[in-house]
Design an enzyme around this catalytic site. Structure first.
Site, PDB file in Angstrom:
ATOM      1  CG  PHE A 129       6.486  13.159  -1.362  1.00  0.00           C
ATOM      2  CD1 PHE A 129       5.829  14.000  -2.261  1.00  0.00           C
ATOM      3  CD2 PHE A 129       6.509  13.511  -0.024  1.00  0.00           C
ATOM      4  CE1 PHE A 129       5.210  15.154  -1.823  1.00  0.00           C
ATOM      5  CE2 PHE A 129       5.883  14.669   0.419  1.00  0.00           C
ATOM      6  CZ  PHE A 129       5.230  15.494  -0.482  1.00  0.00           C
ATOM      7  CD  GLU A 150       1.830  10.484   4.189  1.00  0.00           C
ATOM      8  OE1 GLU A 150       1.476  11.643   4.460  1.00  0.00           O
ATOM      9  OE2 GLU A 150       2.214  10.127   3.073  1.00  0.00           O
ATOM     10  N   GLY A 151       2.969  12.005   9.367  1.00  0.00           N
ATOM     11  CA  GLY A 151       2.569  12.704  10.583  1.00  0.00           C
ATOM     12  C   GLY A 151       2.348  11.687  11.678  1.00  0.00           C
ATOM     13  NE  ARG A 189      -1.309   2.191   2.995  1.00  0.00           N
ATOM     14  CZ  ARG A 189      -0.274   2.888   3.453  1.00  0.00           C
ATOM     15  NH1 ARG A 189       0.354   3.776   2.721  1.00  0.00           N
ATOM     16  NH2 ARG A 189       0.159   2.695   4.695  1.00  0.00           N
ATOM     17  CB  THR A 198      11.347  12.957   6.265  1.00  0.00           C
ATOM     18  OG1 THR A 198       9.918  12.924   6.339  1.00  0.00           O
ATOM     19  CG2 THR A 198      11.932  12.739   7.652  1.00  0.00           C
ATOM     20  CD  GLU A 199      15.991  18.421   4.831  1.00  0.00           C
ATOM     21  OE1 GLU A 199      16.663  19.007   5.719  1.00  0.00           O
ATOM     22  OE2 GLU A 199      15.782  18.885   3.698  1.00  0.00           O
ATOM     23  CG  PHE A 227       2.280  22.354  16.129  1.00  0.00           C
ATOM     24  CD1 PHE A 227       2.104  21.006  15.862  1.00  0.00           C
ATOM     25  CD2 PHE A 227       1.305  23.240  15.721  1.00  0.00           C
ATOM     26  CE1 PHE A 227       0.981  20.557  15.188  1.00  0.00           C
ATOM     27  CE2 PHE A 227       0.181  22.810  15.055  1.00  0.00           C
ATOM     28  CZ  PHE A 227       0.013  21.472  14.793  1.00  0.00           C
ATOM     29  CB  SER A 259       7.362  16.106  13.813  1.00  0.00           C
ATOM     30  OG  SER A 259       7.286  14.745  14.145  1.00  0.00           O
TER      31      SER A 259
END
Ligand code: TGC
Ligand code: FAD
Length: 416
Positions: A161, A395-396, A122, A164-165, A415, A170
């Site tokens: 895609f 994805e968070g 998926r 993120t590093e 945050f 986040s």
């Protein structure tokens, strides 16, 4: 803006027809009886049911026989890509360019069935369709769309895609990858990490800062200064490729900028697509675990009786089914809102957060019911449980989605 060519529309129709007729091909009879306590199938159109059965047959025949071995060998089953593509599953809810143009319920059902097989499968389809193809479809120039989307829909070009590093997961607003214009090129420097499909991708959608503004770029495999490293040693999502991307004075053409993809908002809007799909995918994993635990509990005898006859085991099964049923209704409603263009990013967060946490709890309960057998790869529950730990993070993370909703309902961002 030019629309897709007649030829591309024809191939979209061909994909859809293939998907709809696949069920009439000789197929191994599926023994899988998915839980549907609130008769959700009654809400599905005939087309949606047919699409679901064709993907179900594909998963039964092609995925389930090999997936435990792939997981054990830490290998993505790339040999399945041509069939996944020919079934029209890549970018299936996008319009034109050879994509099937399905509604979001049908797309969700596809992801649910694929993740019943494995979250890695998926993930592959989500990243290709909902992240890489979506980014180009939404933010690309006509040339970029014509160049990439038909090939990506056919599975001839694989995308990844890169947001993120190593030091910014986040909090992607802080990302450090830089793009600077130099003559007729952009020069990229920086590193991405945890990138699904990275080492097998023909193109990477990369988010980098140009003059402190986040922008999207398409970096092609083989671009000078671009390299990837496979991340090995995972105990989760082992049947998925996860990679680092490295850009060292990587030179790409000015034409490779996604002109409309400006600001973090553009990257986050791609995430909404994938997060919505995950809310369906996670259901597939949960339903597979529940079904396996139910069957097992009826067959396993202890104290002279099937363990399904013990109240404590029944309580676990009832809890699993109740949560799955609520998750099904949530995902269905989200897909309807998406079809109507009424969904909000915070609703997507609720669905992703709820359904992934639910699926992980279901997988843990199922593993508990299978007890010792639950830790072997002869059964699916342990593999799904391990995979869902990643799904809860990517994805968070669960907690980031808590904060997104917290901010929405209180009006106070928490945050930082
Ligand atoms: P913030 O100031 O809140 O927002 C910046 C701008 O973006 C807008 N926005 C959104 N737009 C569309 N969709 C969303 N979901 C959006 N969320 C925010 C916002 O309105 C604002 O717009 P504007 O016009 O004012 O500029 O940004 P922030 O820096 O405070 O961050 C907010 C936060 C923490 C929620 C965000 O950074 C976040 O979602 N972080 C999580 C990162 C994440 O999910 N990464 C995923 C990487 S990809 C991946 O994991 C693929 S796995 C695939 C697989 O294998 O299946
Ligand atoms: P961190 O951000 O370091 O978070 C660590 C912990 O701190 C978490 O529990 C988090 O919830 C918590 N935390 C962080 N900030 C806060 C806060 N403000 N308040 C409270 N708690 C907080 N990324 C891509 O770009 N593309 C991909 O294709 C991709 N594929 C992936 C595949 C896999 C298998 C995995 C595991 C990850 C993938 N990712 C990908 C990366 C993924 O999106 C990140 O791992 C995720 O966003 C979290 O970032 P992090 O791991 O750096 O955790």
């Amino acid at each position: 803006m030019a629309g897709p060519s007649v030829h591309e529309n024809c191939s979209a129709v061909a994909c859809l027809e293939k998907l709809l007729t696949a069920v009439t091909l000789p197929a191994m009879a599926t023994t899988y009886q998915p839980p549907d306590y609130f008769l959700l199938a009654d809400l599905l159109s005939e087309e949606e049911k047919l699409i679901r059965s064709s993907v179900r047959s594909f998963v039964d025949e092609k995925v389930l026989p090999i997936i435990a071995k792939c997981f054990r060998e830490e290998r993505f089953p790339a040999e399945l890509i041509p069939e996944i593509a020919s079934l029209g599953l890549l970018g299936a809810n996008l319009e034109g360019y050879g994509c099937a143009g399905l509604g979001n319920v049908a797309y969700g059902l596809i992801l649910e069935e694929l993740e019943r097989g494995d979250s890695g499968l998926r993930s592959f389809v989500s990243v290709q369709g909902s992240l890489a193809m979506y980014a180009i479809h939404r933010f690309g120039t006509d040339e970029q769309k014509d160049r990439w989307l038909p090939r990506m829909a056919r599975g001839e070009a694989i995308g990844c895609f890169g947001l993120t590093e190593p030091d910014f997961g986040s909090n992607p607003a802080g990302l450090q990858t830089r793009a600077r214009k130099e003559g007729s090129s952009y020069v990229l420097n920086g590193n991405k990490m945890w990138i699904t499909n990275g080492s097998v991708a023909d193109l990477a959608v990369v988010w980098a800062k140009e003059d402190d503004r986040i922008q999207g770029f398409v970096v092609e495999k083989g671009a000078p200064g671009f390299s990837t490293t496979l991340q090995k040693g995972k105990w989760s999502l082992r049947a998925s490729v996860t990679s680092e991307l490295h850009f060292q004075d990587c030179r790409i053409s000015l034409q490779n900028k996604l002109l409309e993809a400006t600001g973090l908002k553009a990257a986050l809007s791609c995430l909404n697509q994938a997060r919505a799909g995950i809310s369906w995918g996670a259901l597939g994993a949960a339903m597979a675990c529940y079904s396996e635990a139910l069957e097992y509990s009826k067959a396993r005898i202890q104290f002279g009786k099937p363990i399904a006859s013990f109240q404590l085991v029944q309580a676990k099964l009832v809890e699993m089914l109740s949560e799955i049923t609520k998750g099904q209704l949530l995902a269905y409603r989200l897909a309807c809102l998406k079809d109507e263009g009424k969904e909000r990013a915070e609703q997507v967060s609720l669905a992703k957060r709820n359904n992934v946490a639910m699926a992980l709890e279901v997988a843990r309960s199922a593993r508990d019911i299978l007890a010792a057998n639950g830790i072997t790869d002869e059964y699916c529950v342990g593999r799904h449980m391990a995979n869902l730990e990643s799904v809860k993070t990517y994805e968070g993370t669960h907690d980031i989605h808590t904060l997104i909703m917290g901010s929405d309902i209180t009006g106070i961002p928490a945050f930082s």
